[in-house]
Design a protein around this motif. Structure first.
Motif, PDB file in Angstrom:
ATOM      1  N   ALA A   1       0.446  -1.022   0.105  1.00 56.54           N
ATOM      2  CA  ALA A   1      -0.144   0.046  -0.616  1.00 56.54           C
ATOM      3  C   ALA A   1       0.977   1.221  -0.004  1.00 56.54           C
ATOM      4  CB  ALA A   1      -1.159   0.185   1.039  1.00 56.54           C
ATOM      5  N   ARG A   2       1.854   1.487   0.861  1.00 55.29           N
ATOM      6  CA  ARG A   2       3.044   2.781   0.789  1.00 55.29           C
ATOM      7  C   ARG A   2       3.376   2.786   0.002  1.00 55.29           C
ATOM      8  NH1 ARG A   2       3.450   5.316   5.107  1.00 55.29           N
ATOM      9  NH2 ARG A   2       5.787   5.559   4.482  1.00 55.29           N
ATOM     10  N   ASP A   3       3.869   1.090  -1.137  1.00 51.46           N
ATOM     11  CA  ASP A   3       4.777   1.476  -2.211  1.00 51.46           C
ATOM     12  C   ASP A   3       3.902   2.339  -3.062  1.00 51.46           C
ATOM     13  OD1 ASP A   3       6.668   0.517  -1.088  1.00 51.46           O
ATOM     14  OD2 ASP A   3       7.050  -1.828  -1.943  1.00 51.46           O
ATOM     15  N   TYR A   4       3.004   1.822  -2.984  1.00 51.57           N
ATOM     16  CA  TYR A   4       1.042   2.675  -4.671  1.00 51.57           C
ATOM     17  C   TYR A   4       1.626   3.982  -4.306  1.00 51.57           C
ATOM     18  CZ  TYR A   4      -2.726   2.947  -6.685  1.00 51.57           C
ATOM     19  OH  TYR A   4      -4.136   3.152  -7.726  1.00 51.57           O
ATOM     20  N   LEU A   5       1.774   4.051  -2.827  1.00 52.72           N
ATOM     21  CA  LEU A   5       0.475   5.238  -2.464  1.00 52.72           C
ATOM     22  C   LEU A   5       1.758   6.855  -2.810  1.00 52.72           C
ATOM     23  CD1 LEU A   5      -1.676   5.475   0.667  1.00 52.72           C
ATOM     24  CD2 LEU A   5      -2.221   5.854  -2.090  1.00 52.72           C
ATOM     25  N   LYS A   6       3.089   6.352  -1.552  1.00 56.36           N
ATOM     26  CA  LYS A   6       4.308   7.036  -2.494  1.00 56.36           C
ATOM     27  C   LYS A   6       5.414   6.896  -3.970  1.00 56.36           C
ATOM     28  CE  LYS A   6       9.657   7.201  -1.138  1.00 56.36           C
ATOM     29  NZ  LYS A   6       9.674   7.605  -1.857  1.00 56.36           N
ATOM     30  N   ALA A   7       4.560   6.083  -4.880  1.00 59.57           N
ATOM     31  CA  ALA A   7       4.792   6.339  -6.760  1.00 59.57           C
ATOM     32  C   ALA A   7       3.910   7.681  -7.111  1.00 59.57           C
ATOM     33  CB  ALA A   7       4.667   5.414  -7.004  1.00 59.57           C
ATOM     34  N   MET A   8       2.278   7.370  -6.191  1.00 60.78           N
ATOM     35  CA  MET A   8       1.742   8.294  -6.595  1.00 60.78           C
ATOM     36  C   MET A   8       2.049  10.151  -6.113  1.00 60.78           C
ATOM     37  SD  MET A   8      -2.206   8.349  -5.621  1.00 60.78           S
ATOM     38  CE  MET A   8      -2.556   6.777  -6.304  1.00 60.78           C
TER      39      MET A   8
ATOM     40  N   SER B   1      -4.032  17.968  -9.360  1.00 61.53           N
ATOM     41  CA  SER B   1      -5.346  16.783  -9.929  1.00 61.53           C
ATOM     42  C   SER B   1      -6.234  15.652  -9.762  1.00 61.53           C
ATOM     43  CB  SER B   1      -4.108  16.411 -11.736  1.00 61.53           C
ATOM     44  OG  SER B   1      -2.837  17.092 -12.366  1.00 61.53           O
ATOM     45  N   LEU B   2      -4.895  15.514  -8.667  1.00 56.73           N
ATOM     46  CA  LEU B   2      -5.789  14.725  -7.779  1.00 56.73           C
ATOM     47  C   LEU B   2      -6.663  15.293  -7.278  1.00 56.73           C
ATOM     48  CD1 LEU B   2      -2.532  11.958  -6.332  1.00 56.73           C
ATOM     49  CD2 LEU B   2      -4.037  11.349  -8.183  1.00 56.73           C
ATOM     50  N   ALA B   3      -6.686  16.144  -6.753  1.00 53.84           N
ATOM     51  CA  ALA B   3      -8.017  16.839  -5.904  1.00 53.84           C
ATOM     52  C   ALA B   3      -9.155  17.093  -6.599  1.00 53.84           C
ATOM     53  CB  ALA B   3      -7.930  18.031  -5.085  1.00 53.84           C
TER      54      ALA B   3
ATOM     55  N   ALA C   1      -9.382  24.283 -18.636  1.00 55.20           N
ATOM     56  CA  ALA C   1      -9.406  25.768 -18.588  1.00 55.20           C
ATOM     57  C   ALA C   1      -8.399  26.159 -17.468  1.00 55.20           C
ATOM     58  CB  ALA C   1     -10.336  26.466 -18.440  1.00 55.20           C
ATOM     59  N   LEU C   2      -9.051  25.501 -15.955  1.00 57.32           N
ATOM     60  CA  LEU C   2      -7.838  26.175 -15.161  1.00 57.32           C
ATOM     61  C   LEU C   2      -6.514  24.909 -14.294  1.00 57.32           C
ATOM     62  CD1 LEU C   2     -10.942  25.621 -12.518  1.00 57.32           C
ATOM     63  CD2 LEU C   2      -9.788  28.803 -13.360  1.00 57.32           C
ATOM     64  N   SER C   3      -6.903  24.069 -15.546  1.00 59.08           N
ATOM     65  CA  SER C   3      -5.456  23.174 -15.456  1.00 59.08           C
ATOM     66  C   SER C   3      -4.794  23.914 -15.522  1.00 59.08           C
ATOM     67  CB  SER C   3      -5.672  21.984 -15.165  1.00 59.08           C
ATOM     68  OG  SER C   3      -6.519  21.862 -16.299  1.00 59.08           O
ATOM     69  N   LEU C   4      -4.709  24.069 -17.286  1.00 58.66           N
ATOM     70  CA  LEU C   4      -4.022  24.807 -17.670  1.00 58.66           C
ATOM     71  C   LEU C   4      -3.465  26.126 -17.632  1.00 58.66           C
ATOM     72  CD1 LEU C   4      -5.401  24.589 -21.701  1.00 58.66           C
ATOM     73  CD2 LEU C   4      -4.249  22.857 -21.082  1.00 58.66           C
ATOM     74  N   ALA C   5      -3.962  26.692 -16.638  1.00 61.59           N
ATOM     75  CA  ALA C   5      -3.266  28.178 -16.204  1.00 61.59           C
ATOM     76  C   ALA C   5      -2.585  27.806 -14.734  1.00 61.59           C
ATOM     77  CB  ALA C   5      -4.319  29.253 -15.552  1.00 61.59           C
ATOM     78  N   SER C   6      -2.656  26.451 -14.312  1.00 63.86           N
ATOM     79  CA  SER C   6      -2.037  26.240 -12.769  1.00 63.86           C
ATOM     80  C   SER C   6      -0.038  26.222 -12.805  1.00 63.86           C
ATOM     81  CB  SER C   6      -2.707  24.714 -12.085  1.00 63.86           C
ATOM     82  OG  SER C   6      -1.961  23.831 -13.132  1.00 63.86           O
ATOM     83  N   ASP C   7       0.279  26.314 -12.035  1.00 63.49           N
ATOM     84  CA  ASP C   7       1.629  25.902 -12.079  1.00 63.49           C
ATOM     85  C   ASP C   7       2.036  24.670 -11.765  1.00 63.49           C
ATOM     86  OD1 ASP C   7       2.423  28.651 -11.071  1.00 63.49           O
ATOM     87  OD2 ASP C   7       2.378  28.249  -8.657  1.00 63.49           O
ATOM     88  N   ASP C   8       0.543  23.517 -11.672  1.00 64.38           N
ATOM     89  CA  ASP C   8       1.640  22.707 -12.051  1.00 64.38           C
ATOM     90  C   ASP C   8       1.379  22.089 -13.148  1.00 64.38           C
ATOM     91  OD1 ASP C   8       1.453  21.925  -9.394  1.00 64.38           O
ATOM     92  OD2 ASP C   8       0.401  20.089  -8.966  1.00 64.38           O
TER      93      ASP C   8
ATOM     94  N   ALA D   1      12.526  14.870 -12.105  1.00 66.72           N
ATOM     95  CA  ALA D   1      11.523  13.904 -11.565  1.00 66.72           C
ATOM     96  C   ALA D   1      10.773  15.219 -11.105  1.00 66.72           C
ATOM     97  CB  ALA D   1      12.060  13.693 -10.044  1.00 66.72           C
ATOM     98  N   PRO D   2       9.400  15.513 -11.570  1.00 66.98           N
ATOM     99  CA  PRO D   2       8.755  16.471 -10.720  1.00 66.98           C
ATOM    100  C   PRO D   2       8.904  16.951  -9.884  1.00 66.98           C
ATOM    101  CG  PRO D   2       7.331  13.966 -11.234  1.00 66.98           C
ATOM    102  CD  PRO D   2       8.962  13.849 -11.074  1.00 66.98           C
ATOM    103  N   GLN D   3       8.264  18.353  -9.692  1.00 65.97           N
ATOM    104  CA  GLN D   3       8.514  18.619  -7.995  1.00 65.97           C
ATOM    105  C   GLN D   3       6.870  19.548  -8.347  1.00 65.97           C
ATOM    106  OE1 GLN D   3      12.351  21.503  -8.238  1.00 65.97           O
ATOM    107  NE2 GLN D   3      13.226  19.896  -8.519  1.00 65.97           N
ATOM    108  N   PHE D   4       5.824  19.532  -8.523  1.00 66.18           N
ATOM    109  CA  PHE D   4       4.319  19.328  -7.999  1.00 66.18           C
ATOM    110  C   PHE D   4       4.687  20.266  -7.061  1.00 66.18           C
ATOM    111  CE2 PHE D   4       4.131  15.711 -11.355  1.00 66.18           C
ATOM    112  CZ  PHE D   4       3.607  16.903 -12.652  1.00 66.18           C
ATOM    113  N   THR D   5       4.066  21.501  -6.863  1.00 67.70           N
ATOM    114  CA  THR D   5       3.464  21.893  -5.868  1.00 67.70           C
ATOM    115  C   THR D   5       2.064  22.554  -5.090  1.00 67.70           C
ATOM    116  OG1 THR D   5       3.118  24.353  -6.843  1.00 67.70           O
ATOM    117  CG2 THR D   5       5.228  23.964  -6.664  1.00 67.70           C
ATOM    118  N   GLY D   6       0.955  21.526  -5.993  1.00 74.61           N
ATOM    119  CA  GLY D   6       0.070  21.401  -5.567  1.00 74.61           C
ATOM    120  C   GLY D   6      -0.928  23.671  -6.271  1.00 74.61           C
ATOM    121  N   ARG D   7      -0.309  23.902  -6.867  1.00 73.63           N
ATOM    122  CA  ARG D   7      -0.408  25.016  -7.274  1.00 73.63           C
ATOM    123  C   ARG D   7      -1.025  25.326  -8.337  1.00 73.63           C
ATOM    124  NH1 ARG D   7       3.157  26.451  -3.534  1.00 73.63           N
ATOM    125  NH2 ARG D   7       4.270  26.988  -5.073  1.00 73.63           N
TER     126      ARG D   7
END
Length: 276
Positions: free
Chosen positions: A207-214, A222-224, A250-257, A270-276
């Motif tokens: 379970a942890r391996d799966y979530l850590k990859a995510m 995107s997940l939210a 449209a909102l996602s295209l304007a996002s930092d992520d 590797a990605p460095q997503f911020t959630g913004r």
């Protein structure tokens, strides 16, 4: 708040919440319900948490409502079940705003982070209800599921009459609810109740391996949004879901992520997503 009926730990951007009454197979109590809801909101508000793992201590996930509670309800001739759960809390930012997902036992879809239920051993009654509001479930080979309600003179409670048919189809849901029979992990996998079955000793690691990859590779924004789309979408027509998707795109295209999603692919890093 200090927890007694659960354990809470954050590591590798995964919040692990453990139902912690192992001597009672983690039987459900009012205290456990309140602490779990508080912990879910805590994980939701923590920018350092990307995913949530829910499991049980000892040899079971949750054996359902504590029999002492059921005995007390029986003695009081059906005292209001609402008295046994804490009052609803505010909706987490970014989560579903639907009132359907704000009730004491239906709020997991309003948590804007993926929730994986790691089912170790018995998962019965109210424990089964709670597990079905997780986004997905992994089961240990020893896991056993049962609705149990009909054998207690009860009904399909807290929304399981809504979640279970959507996972397994109406006839299978009727079978599991009417008979209250036990379903072992291999059958639960065939029915679609769980998405993976692993050896008992590997359950939490898998379970942890799966979530850590995510947590490491996908955008929390995107997940939210996708979680909200999936759960809210069950109340929408295709046209409504498409309108929602066009707006969110449209909102996602304007996002930092989105910018980071393109940049890390082109730069082969590797990605460095911020959630913004």
């Amino acid at each position: 708040m200090a927890y007694e009926a659960i354990l809470y730990d954050v590591r590798d951007r995964i919040a692990t919440i453990t139902l912690n009454r192992p001597d009672r197979l983690n039987a459900w109590t009012r205290q456990m319900a309140g602490e779990l809801r508080d912990a879910m909101h805590k994980a939701s508000a923590d920018d350092g948490v990307r995913a949530i793992l829910l499991t049980g201590a000892g040899r079971g996930f949750c054996a359902g409502a504590d029999m002492n509670l059921l005995s007390g309800l029986s003695a009081s001739k059906g005292a209001s079940h609402a008295d046994e759960v804490p009052a609803p809390r505010g909706v987490p930012a970014g989560g579903s705003q639907r009132p359907d997902f704000q009730l004491p036992n239906t709020y997991f879809p309003a948590i804007p982070k993926p929730i994986l239920g790691a089912i170790n051993g018995p998962c019965a009654g109210l424990g089964f209800v709670v597990s079905l509001f997780c986004d997905f479930r992994f089961a240990a080979e020893s896991a056993v599921f049962t609705t149990a309600f009909a054998q207690r003179g009860l009904i399909a409670e807290h929304g399981i009459s809504w979640t279970l048919p959507r996972l397994v189809g109406l006839p299978n849901a009727a079978d599991l609810l009417y008979s209250a029979r036990k379903v072992r992990a291999d059958e639960a996998l065939r029915l679609g109740i769980v998405q993976r079955v692993v050896p008992d000793a590997r359950l939490i690691d898998a379970a942890r391996d799966y979530l850590k990859a995510m947590a490491d590779t996908v955008s929390p924004r995107s997940l939210a949004v996708m979680k909200r789309q999936i759960w809210d979408g069950m109340f929408q027509s295709l046209a409504e879901a498409n309108v929602t998707a066009d707006h969110e795109m449209a909102l996602s295209l304007a996002s930092d992520d989105f910018k980071e999603g393109v940049a890390h692919f082109l730069e082969k890093r590797a990605p460095q997503f911020t959630g913004r």
